[in-house]
Design a protein around this motif. Structure first.
Motif, PDB file in Angstrom:
ATOM      1  N   ALA A  97       4.851  -3.108   3.389  1.00  7.15           N
ATOM      2  CA  ALA A  97       4.828  -1.797   4.429  1.00  7.15           C
ATOM      3  C   ALA A  97       3.474  -1.997   5.214  1.00  7.15           C
ATOM      4  O   ALA A  97       2.420  -2.654   4.631  1.00  7.15           O
ATOM      5  N   GLY A  98       3.290  -1.516   6.231  1.00 13.00           N
ATOM      6  CA  GLY A  98       2.023  -1.976   6.970  1.00 13.00           C
ATOM      7  C   GLY A  98       1.848  -0.568   8.179  1.00 13.00           C
ATOM      8  O   GLY A  98       2.946   0.054   8.437  1.00 13.00           O
ATOM      9  N   LEU A  99       0.656  -0.558   8.579  1.00 10.48           N
ATOM     10  CA  LEU A  99       0.185   0.453   9.751  1.00 10.48           C
ATOM     11  C   LEU A  99      -0.635  -0.335  10.561  1.00 10.48           C
ATOM     12  O   LEU A  99      -1.561  -0.659  10.071  1.00 10.48           O
ATOM     13  N   ARG A 100      -0.446  -0.379  11.871  1.00  9.48           N
ATOM     14  CA  ARG A 100      -1.243  -1.051  12.626  1.00  9.48           C
ATOM     15  C   ARG A 100      -1.737  -0.364  13.926  1.00  9.48           C
ATOM     16  O   ARG A 100      -0.912   0.322  14.454  1.00  9.48           O
ATOM     17  N   LEU A 101      -3.189  -0.205  14.205  1.00 10.86           N
ATOM     18  CA  LEU A 101      -3.723   0.352  15.463  1.00 10.86           C
ATOM     19  C   LEU A 101      -4.218  -0.460  16.494  1.00 10.86           C
ATOM     20  O   LEU A 101      -5.271  -1.513  15.949  1.00 10.86           O
ATOM     21  N   ASN A 102      -3.884  -0.026  17.586  1.00 12.22           N
ATOM     22  CA  ASN A 102      -4.649  -1.162  18.828  1.00 12.22           C
ATOM     23  C   ASN A 102      -5.075  -0.450  19.709  1.00 12.22           C
ATOM     24  O   ASN A 102      -4.494   0.706  20.048  1.00 12.22           O
ATOM     25  N   ALA A 103      -6.382  -0.279  20.287  1.00 10.73           N
ATOM     26  CA  ALA A 103      -6.890   0.350  21.227  1.00 10.73           C
ATOM     27  C   ALA A 103      -7.574  -0.390  22.279  1.00 10.73           C
ATOM     28  O   ALA A 103      -8.500  -1.207  21.781  1.00 10.73           O
ATOM     29  N   ALA A 284      -6.968  -2.157  13.978  1.00  8.97           N
ATOM     30  CA  ALA A 284      -7.040  -1.955  12.570  1.00  8.97           C
ATOM     31  C   ALA A 284      -5.785  -1.997  11.971  1.00  8.97           C
ATOM     32  O   ALA A 284      -4.703  -1.706  12.577  1.00  8.97           O
ATOM     33  N   GLN A 285      -5.619  -2.220  10.609  1.00  8.74           N
ATOM     34  CA  GLN A 285      -4.413  -2.668  10.073  1.00  8.74           C
ATOM     35  C   GLN A 285      -4.481  -2.393   8.395  1.00  8.74           C
ATOM     36  O   GLN A 285      -5.471  -2.588   7.643  1.00  8.74           O
ATOM     37  N   MET A 286      -3.646  -1.630   8.110  1.00 14.28           N
ATOM     38  CA  MET A 286      -3.109  -1.620   6.575  1.00 14.28           C
ATOM     39  C   MET A 286      -1.921  -2.088   6.122  1.00 14.28           C
ATOM     40  O   MET A 286      -0.896  -1.991   6.728  1.00 14.28           O
ATOM     41  N   ASN A 287      -1.834  -2.554   4.908  1.00 14.03           N
ATOM     42  CA  ASN A 287      -0.702  -3.322   4.497  1.00 14.03           C
ATOM     43  C   ASN A 287      -0.730  -3.368   2.989  1.00 14.03           C
ATOM     44  O   ASN A 287      -1.622  -2.864   2.290  1.00 14.03           O
ATOM     45  N   THR A 288       0.527  -3.381   2.240  1.00 14.09           N
ATOM     46  CA  THR A 288       1.014  -2.936   0.864  1.00 14.09           C
ATOM     47  C   THR A 288       2.078  -3.804   0.736  1.00 14.09           C
ATOM     48  O   THR A 288       2.946  -4.088   1.811  1.00 14.09           O
ATOM     49  N   ASN A 289       2.338  -3.868  -0.621  1.00 15.76           N
ATOM     50  CA  ASN A 289       3.842  -4.592  -0.953  1.00 15.76           C
ATOM     51  C   ASN A 289       4.373  -4.292  -2.221  1.00 15.76           C
ATOM     52  O   ASN A 289       3.401  -3.733  -3.107  1.00 15.76           O
ATOM     53  N   ASN A 340      -1.640   0.107  -5.573  1.00 21.94           N
ATOM     54  CA  ASN A 340      -2.343  -1.150  -6.334  1.00 21.94           C
ATOM     55  C   ASN A 340      -2.784  -2.251  -5.143  1.00 21.94           C
ATOM     56  O   ASN A 340      -3.697  -2.917  -5.211  1.00 21.94           O
ATOM     57  N   ASN A 341      -1.516  -2.558  -4.330  1.00 22.65           N
ATOM     58  CA  ASN A 341      -1.735  -3.543  -3.502  1.00 22.65           C
ATOM     59  C   ASN A 341      -2.337  -3.239  -1.986  1.00 22.65           C
ATOM     60  O   ASN A 341      -2.132  -4.152  -1.233  1.00 22.65           O
ATOM     61  N   LEU A 342      -2.705  -2.066  -1.847  1.00 19.93           N
ATOM     62  CA  LEU A 342      -3.059  -1.696  -0.448  1.00 19.93           C
ATOM     63  C   LEU A 342      -4.592  -2.473  -0.123  1.00 19.93           C
ATOM     64  O   LEU A 342      -5.200  -2.563  -0.908  1.00 19.93           O
ATOM     65  N   SER A 343      -4.435  -2.997   1.070  1.00 19.49           N
ATOM     66  CA  SER A 343      -5.339  -3.589   1.703  1.00 19.49           C
ATOM     67  C   SER A 343      -5.686  -3.187   3.301  1.00 19.49           C
ATOM     68  O   SER A 343      -4.650  -2.652   3.840  1.00 19.49           O
ATOM     69  N   SER A 344      -6.537  -3.392   3.808  1.00 22.91           N
ATOM     70  CA  SER A 344      -7.077  -3.021   5.185  1.00 22.91           C
ATOM     71  C   SER A 344      -7.957  -3.997   5.869  1.00 22.91           C
ATOM     72  O   SER A 344      -8.556  -4.564   5.232  1.00 22.91           O
ATOM     73  N   VAL A 345      -7.953  -3.853   7.213  1.00 22.43           N
ATOM     74  CA  VAL A 345      -8.742  -4.598   7.927  1.00 22.43           C
ATOM     75  C   VAL A 345      -8.885  -3.880   9.304  1.00 22.43           C
ATOM     76  O   VAL A 345      -8.006  -3.102   9.854  1.00 22.43           O
ATOM     77  N   ALA A 346     -10.097  -4.141   9.921  1.00 16.64           N
ATOM     78  CA  ALA A 346     -10.497  -3.445  11.089  1.00 16.64           C
ATOM     79  C   ALA A 346     -11.357  -4.637  12.036  1.00 16.64           C
ATOM     80  O   ALA A 346     -12.167  -5.452  10.966  1.00 16.64           O
TER      81      ALA A 346
END
Length: 472
Positions: A97-103, A284-289, A340-346
């Protein structure tokens, strides 16, 4: 939006002179039907709505994009365990699963210029819709007056036939009594055939003009319009062709549409130039698995076990023992793994155009060509309307001058016909002189009727070009 533009100065006089016939359509009713039903006008409305949607879509690009993703799958056979990265050969399920933002922060003002371009295109489409409406009302009005003209011509043709029939009865009586020239009877019979043919032609012209109006109104039923009690008087036109053209530049929506398309083309050049500028964006992005193989080992106690090693004491081997912790395996719940596997990047990204196969240069050149074409289209539209206005004005002036000449001609031929009719009835002149006199009078009356309608129609065309207001 500018004032609603339409037709002619004397329209209010015409409308006030209409009969309140229940069976016939008034000019105003025909115009309303055309606006509701005409296919070309409906299509112009759809084009206007399309341009408005394009403008809204472009404006929405200033907002950041947020996209989510989710996947779930079952794996069989040899593969990599996504939890331990070990090579395994067993069935398991996994999920991501993931969520991504672009601006976009800056792109050489491409977005700003694109919004302005599409705003001009939207306004141009609206102006073109109004221009289509103006043209439709003019076409309906001209078709309406053409029906009136053909209706009058049919009445004149019928009167010609009735007049000839009256003289036929007299000639027939003389012929049966053996008096007069027998050729007079056959000549007037030929004239009756000629007048009947004229009635048939006039009826066909009236049917054709009815069909043309029905096509504009996009209806299948038979068209029936109101009669006019009186037509407007013929009066000299107050403006010159140059004055009409000057007003058309200010009032006609077709020019406004062309000018807005030109403004849009200029903005399009600015949009193309932005291809030379770097683009700066935030992301910005958030991911997990999840993996069905992921598990926890829980300690359940200890147990003394032999290590497999020995020590020798005085020649005797003793087994080495140790306490070993005991564990039980426990699957990690789905939600816990996702947490537990949640990660993010910006971060910030910069895209700098270095070489793109001269794409940016070609795009700018192409948009400049399109800009030049828009300029020429505006200029060509002006030339076409200026020429059309001059032609309409000359035709109007010629009809105005000719109308009074034809009035005098009709008066002269009426007197000539009156004299020849008396002479023919008294046996002083022959049938040929009578027929010539009658045909001259009939032609002059038809020409007078045509000229009057020609003048009125040209006045309406000129007032359309002026952008005269329509008052219902």
């Amino acid at each position: 939006m500018k004032k609603f533009i339409i037709l002619f100065l004397i329209i209010t006089n015409v409308l006030s002179a209409q009969n309140s016939s229940e069976n016939g359509l008034s000019l105003e009713e025909c115009i309303n039907l055309a606006i509701d039903n005409n296919i070309n006008f409906k299509r112009s409305s759809l084009r206007s709505e399309t341009e408005e949607l394009n403008f809204r879509a472009t404006k929405s690009q200033v907002l950041p994009t947020i996209n989510g993703s989710y996947s779930y799958a079952v794996n069989k056979g040899r593969s990599i365990d996504p939890y331990t990265n070990d090579v395994i050969d067993q069935q398991f399920s996994f999920s991501n699963a993931g969520l991504r933002l672009n601006a976009r922060i800056f792109n050489g003002f491409e977005l700003r210029n694109s919004i302005q371009r599409d705003r001009y295109n939207m306004e141009a489409a609206e102006a073109e819709k109004e221009a289509e409406r103006q043209q439709l009302i003019l076409d309906v009005t001209l078709a309406y007056f053409q029906i009136l003209n053909n209706r009058d011509l049919l009445e004149l043709a019928k009167l010609r036939l009735e007049s000839t029939k009256k003289q036929t009865n007299r000639v027939q009586t003389l012929n049966e009594q053996g008096e007069g020239n027998p050729a007079d009877y056959t000549d007037i019979q030929g004239q009756i055939s000629n007048d009947r043919s004229a009635v048939i032609a006039a009826e066909n012209q009236l049917k054709q003009s009815n069909l043309e109006l029905a096509q504009l109104l996009n209806i299948d039923s038979q068209i029936s319009i109101e009669n006019f009690q009186v037509l407007p008087e013929i009066t000299a036109y107050d403006l010159t062709a140059e004055e009409v053209y000057s007003e058309s530049l200010e009032n006609l929506e077709v020019f406004e549409g062309r000018r807005l398309r030109l403004d849009a083309a200029e903005e399009d050049v600015a949009v193309a130039r932005s291809l030379f500028s770097p683009e700066v964006s935030l992301f910005a992005q958030m991911n997990t698995n999840f993996s069905s193989l992921a598990s926890l080992l829980n300690e359940t106690g200890t147990q003394v076990v032999e290590t497999g090693q020995f020590i020798n004491i005085d020649g005797i081997n003793y087994a080495v023992q140790s306490n070993q912790s005991q564990f039980s395996q426990q699957n990690i719940p789905y939600i816990d793994q996702l947490n537990n596997n949640l990660s993010s990047v910006a971060g910030v990204s910069i895209n700098i155009p270095v070489f793109n196969g001269f794409r940016a240069k070609r795009e700018v050149t192409l948009k400049k060509i399109q800009l030049k074409d828009a300029e020429l289209e505006l200029e060509d539209t002006k030339n076409q309307y200026q020429q059309a206005i001059k032609q309409a004005y000359n035709a109007m002036q010629a009809a105005y001058d000719n109308y009074f000449v034809l009035q005098e001609q009709v008066a002269s031929y009426e007197e000539s016909y009156r004299v020849n009719e008396i002479r023919f009835q008294n046996g002083v002149s022959n049938i040929v002189e009578f027929i010539i006199s009658k045909n001259n009078l009939d032609r002059s009356r038809i020409n007078l009727a045509n000229t009057k309608y020609e003048f009125l129609i040209r006045v309406k065309v000129l007032d359309y070009y002026r952008g005269a207001n329509f008052s219902s």
